[in-house]
Design a protein around this motif. Structure first.
Motif, short mmCIF file in Angstrom:
data_model
loop_
_atom_site.label_atom_id
_atom_site.label_comp_id
_atom_site.label_asym_id
_atom_site.label_seq_id
_atom_site.Cartn_x
_atom_site.Cartn_y
_atom_site.Cartn_z
N ARG A 104 34.13 95.44 -41.96
CA ARG A 104 33.67 96.82 -42.10
C ARG A 104 34.56 97.51 -43.12
N MET A 133 33.27 94.77 -30.11
CA MET A 133 33.07 96.19 -30.39
C MET A 133 31.71 96.48 -31.00
N GLY A 192 35.77 106.21 -37.21
CA GLY A 192 34.84 105.15 -36.79
C GLY A 192 35.37 104.29 -35.66
N TYR A 193 36.41 104.76 -34.96
CA TYR A 193 36.92 104.01 -33.80
C TYR A 193 36.29 104.55 -32.53
N ILE A 194 36.08 103.63 -31.59
CA ILE A 194 35.47 104.00 -30.31
C ILE A 194 36.53 104.69 -29.45
N GLY A 199 41.13 100.20 -29.53
CA GLY A 199 41.76 100.04 -30.84
C GLY A 199 41.04 99.00 -31.68
N ASP A 200 41.77 98.39 -32.60
CA ASP A 200 41.18 97.38 -33.48
C ASP A 200 41.20 96.03 -32.79
N ALA A 201 40.02 95.58 -32.37
CA ALA A 201 39.95 94.36 -31.54
C ALA A 201 40.46 93.14 -32.29
N1 URA Z 1 36.15 98.05 -34.58
C1 URA Z 1 37.18 97.91 -33.71
O1 URA Z 1 37.85 96.86 -33.69
N2 URA Z 1 37.46 98.93 -32.90
C2 URA Z 1 36.75 100.08 -32.89
O2 URA Z 1 37.06 100.99 -32.09
C3 URA Z 1 35.69 100.21 -33.80
C4 URA Z 1 35.40 99.17 -34.62
#
Ligand code: URA
Ligand code: PRP
Length: 209
Positions: A104, A133, A192-194, A199-201
């Protein structure tokens, strides 16, 4: 319209709480993601078709059931989807694995496809796309596009955390594909994070950043 189902088994919810904690390290994060995926696939596979088969038990001949048709395909969206594959293969060990590489763009949040490698004959297989995610939904939508373009007819999408915005966009783009998630979170933030999310998976699974 596709179904959106939250799988709220207590073990799934317990493990999800562990990985939401920012102090959960890579090793525990990885283990819990696989365990949640394993627990989820039990429910995701509930409607898989069966066929009769004759077996000879130690006692007598019997007509029993086995999974019908060609082997299931598990499709992780790279990178983070990789974290769910082993858990699913614990329960469906004969499954094939297809890979979709996607990232992304951090500015535009648009997904970019960089790799696709699938088994043959997708028309006749059940496909299970996995990615922890579902945020804007862009990556998941593009992954389904990629499978449909290659002939897939029966697709499910499995994630751990979904944002309402992503669920809506996904259902609009692919009303024939059901979504299974361990949680429906609150919203997407301006990056754009949930929220609350985890966090960033990908970074948390692989220890990057
Ligand atoms: N991708 C992720 O890893 N975490 C998010 O919160 C959104 C996109
Ligand atoms: C993350 C996640 C999804 C995507 C979700 O991947 O694993 O694939 O973002 O966001 P979306 O719903 O808005 O498209 P990312 O692009 O960070 O790549 P990575 O797994 O390689 O870190």
């Amino acid at each position: 319209m596709g179904k959106f189902q939250v799988l709220d088994h207590p073990l799934i919810q317990h493990k999800l709480s562990i990985i939401r904690d920012k102090n959960c390290g890579t090793r525990e994060f990885r283990q819990c993601v696989n365990e949640i995926a394993e627990l989820m696939v039990y429910e995701v596979s509930r409607d898989m078709p069966l066929e009769d088969v004759e077996v000879e038990t130690p006692i007598t001949k019997a007509t029993t059931k086995r999974l019908a048709g060609k082997k299931v395909v598990v499709v992780p969206i790279l990178r983070a989807g990789i974290g769910m594959v082993d858990g699913i293969l614990e329960l469906i060990p004969a499954a094939k694995v297809g890979h979709i590489g996607m990232y992304r763009d951090e500015e535009t949040l648009q997904p970019h496809e960089y790799f696709v490698k699938m088994p043959d004959d997708l028309e006749n297989r059940e496909m299970i796309i996995v990615d922890p995610m579902l945020a804007t939904g862009g990556s998941a939508i593009m992954a389904v596009d990629a499978l449909k373009k290659r002939g897939a007819k029966s697709i499910k999408f499995v994630c751990l955390v979904a944002a309402p915005e992503g669920v809506k966009a996904f259902h609009e783009a692919h009303p024939d594909v059901d979504i299974y998630s361990a949680s429906l979170d609150e919203y997407l933030n301006e990056d754009g994070y949930i929220v609350p999310g985890l966090g960033d998976a990908g970074d948390r699974l692989f220890g990057t950043k």
